[in-house]
Motif scaffolding. Structure first.
Motif, PDB file in Angstrom:
ATOM      1  N   GLN A  45       0.940  -1.441   0.271  1.00 41.54           N
ATOM      2  CA  GLN A  45      -0.345  -0.114   0.163  1.00 41.54           C
ATOM      3  C   GLN A  45       1.054   0.919  -0.447  1.00 41.54           C
ATOM      4  N   PHE A  46       1.772   1.483  -0.226  1.00 46.42           N
ATOM      5  CA  PHE A  46       3.133   2.458   0.298  1.00 46.42           C
ATOM      6  C   PHE A  46       3.846   2.171  -1.113  1.00 46.42           C
ATOM      7  N   THR A  47       3.615   3.448  -2.199  1.00 43.89           N
ATOM      8  CA  THR A  47       4.260   3.330  -3.285  1.00 43.89           C
ATOM      9  C   THR A  47       5.448   4.486  -3.099  1.00 43.89           C
ATOM     10  N   GLY A  48       6.300   5.096  -2.439  1.00 43.29           N
ATOM     11  CA  GLY A  48       7.573   5.986  -2.181  1.00 43.29           C
ATOM     12  C   GLY A  48       6.724   6.590  -0.774  1.00 43.29           C
ATOM     13  N   TYR A  50       7.763   9.655  -0.008  1.00 44.94           N
ATOM     14  CA  TYR A  50       5.970  10.893  -0.016  1.00 44.94           C
ATOM     15  C   TYR A  50       5.209  10.107   0.656  1.00 44.94           C
ATOM     16  N   GLN A  51       4.618   9.445   0.434  1.00 43.81           N
ATOM     17  CA  GLN A  51       2.954   8.659   0.419  1.00 43.81           C
ATOM     18  C   GLN A  51       3.741   8.120   1.215  1.00 43.81           C
ATOM     19  N   CYS A  52       4.668   7.369   1.707  1.00 46.66           N
ATOM     20  CA  CYS A  52       4.780   6.864   2.819  1.00 46.66           C
ATOM     21  C   CYS A  52       4.509   7.617   4.179  1.00 46.66           C
ATOM     22  N   VAL A  54       3.457  10.492   4.161  1.00 44.78           N
ATOM     23  CA  VAL A  54       2.379  11.378   4.523  1.00 44.78           C
ATOM     24  C   VAL A  54       0.913  10.416   5.535  1.00 44.78           C
ATOM     25  N   GLU A  55       0.881   8.997   4.732  1.00 42.51           N
ATOM     26  CA  GLU A  55       0.043   8.719   5.423  1.00 42.51           C
ATOM     27  C   GLU A  55       0.527   7.610   6.443  1.00 42.51           C
ATOM     28  N   SER A  58      -0.074  10.868   9.332  1.00 43.79           N
ATOM     29  CA  SER A  58      -1.764  11.319   9.277  1.00 43.79           C
ATOM     30  C   SER A  58      -2.533  10.646   9.886  1.00 43.79           C
TER      31      SER A  58
END
Length: 313
Positions: A45-48, A50-52, A54-55, A58
Motif C-alpha cells: 500500500q506504500f508506493t513511495g 512521500y506517500q508513506c 504522509v500516510e 496522518s
C-alpha cells in the motif's frame, strides 16, 4: 563504525564507550527513515517515500515513525561490542598470519575484518531486529476506535514474547541468513570505504583529520555499504514479517527470492535504495563523528582525530 589502527593497539574502554554512544546516536537520527524504508519494502500500500511519510503521519502521528526504537537503543552497546571486538581481533590475527609484528593493517585485512564483524553481530542483532521490523510494520494506531483493528503487539517486550510463544526461540532468528548476507559484505564495504577516503585525505602523512573529513567519509561509507546490502535487506524484511499478520507466503530464503522476482521483478530489490542512501549519509556522518571525537576526548583530550593507519599493498 570502527576503522583500522595499529594491530598492536589494545582495546580501550574508550573505544567501547564511544562506539556505543555513536551507535545510539545513529539509531536515533536514522530511525524515522528506517521505518519508512521497512514499510516500503514489505507493504504494497506504500508506493513511495512521500506517500508513506504522509500516510504514516496522518494515521499514526509522529509516534508511527519511532515504533520499536527502544529495543535497538537498549541493545546497541552489545551489538557494537561484538562488531568492534570481532573486527579488531580479526585485524590482529590477519596481521600475525602474514608475519607482521607491527605496522599498519592492509586494506584487504580491513575488508575481511569488517566482513567478519558484520557476520558476527547477527548472533546478537537478529532477535532485536525482527522485533523492530514487526513493530515498524504495524500501521494500526493505538488510538483507533473500538470498531477498527488494534495493533497485534503492544510493545517490544510483548512482541518478543509473542514471537517466542508462537514461533519458538528460532522464530527470533527468522531472516538471519539474509541479515548475515547483508551485513557481511556491507560492513566490509563500509569499513573499507571509510578507511580509503580518510587515507586519501591524509595523503600519506600523520596529520590529524578535521571533523568535516570524518563526517564526509562516514556519510559516503554508509551509502556505499547500503548499496551492497539493500537487496538482502529487502529479503530479510519480508521473511521477518511473513506470517505475522496473515498466512505465510514464503517457504524459505530461496522461495522468497524467487516469488519476489516473479511477482514484482528484480527491480524491487533496489526500490528502497534511494531512501537507504538518504538515511545512510546523515546517520553515518553522526556515527563516525561521535565515535572519533569521543575516542579522542577520552584518550587524549584532543578535538581532532588520527587518520586510520592503513598500509597499501
Amino acid at each position: 563504525m570502527f576503522v583500522g589502527r595499529s594491530p598492536n593497539d589494545r582495546m580501550h574502554f574508550a573505544d567501547f564507550v564511544s562506539g556505543s554512544c555513536a551507535g545510539a546516536c545513529g539509531v536515533a537520527v536514522g530511525y524515522p527513515l528506517d521505518t519508512v524504508k521497512v514499510r516500503i519494502q514489505t507493504q504494497k500500500q506504500f508506493t513511495g517515500v512521500y506517500q508513506c511519510v504522509v500516510e504514516t503521519f496522518s494515521k499514526e502521528g509522529v509516534h508511527g515513525f519511532f515504533k520499536g526504537m527502544s529495543l535497538p537503543i537498549a541493545t546497541i552497546a552489545m551489538t557494537s561490542s561484538v562488531v568492534f571486538g570481532t573486527y579488531r581481533n580479526c585485524l590482529q590475527c590477519l596481521s600475525q598470519a602474514r608475519g607482521a609484528c607491527s605496522g599498519p593493517n592492509t586494506k584487504q585485512e580491513v575488508f575481511l575484518s569488517g566482513m567478519a564483524g558484520g557476520i558476527a553481530q547477527v548472533s546478537v542483532m537478529s532477535p532485536g531486529d525482527i522485533v523492530k521490523v514487526r513493530l515498524q510494520c504495524q500501521t494500526e494506531s493505538r488510538k483507533t476506535l473500538t470498531n477498527l483493528p488494534k495493533p497485534k503487539y503492544h510493545g517490544p517486550v510483548h512482541c518478543l514474547l509473542s514471537i517466542i510463544k508462537e514461533e519458538g526461540l528460532m522464530g527470533l532468528y527468522r531472516g538471519a541468513l539474509p541479515l548475515m548476507l547483508r551485513d557481511g559484505p556491507s560492513y566490509a564495504t563500509y569499513f573499507m570505504t571509510y578507511a580509503t577516503i580518510c587515507e586519501w585525505f591524509a595523503d600519506g602523512s600523520k596529520k590529524k583529520l578535521d571533523w568535516h573529513v570524518v563526517m564526509l567519509a562516514g556519510g559516503i561509507a554508509g551509502m556505499a555499504g547500503w548499496t551492497v546490502g539493500t537487496p538482502m535487506d529487502v529479503i530479510k524484511a519480508r521473511l521477518q514479517t511473513d506470517g505475522a499478520q496473515e498466512t505465510k507466503k514464503y517457504k524459505g530464503f530461496f522461495h522468497c527470492i524467487a516469488e519476489t522476482v516473479r511477482v514484482e521483478g528484480a527491480g524491487v530489490f533496489f526500490r528502497s535504495l534511494g531512501i537507504n542512501w538518504l538515511r545512510a549519509f546523515p546517520v553515518n556522518m553522526v556515527v563516525f563523528f561521535t565515535y572519533e571525537v569521543l575516542t579522542g576526548l577520552l584518550r587524549t583530550g584532543g578535538g581532532r582525530v588520527d587518520p586510520p593507519q592503513l598500509g597499501l599493498e
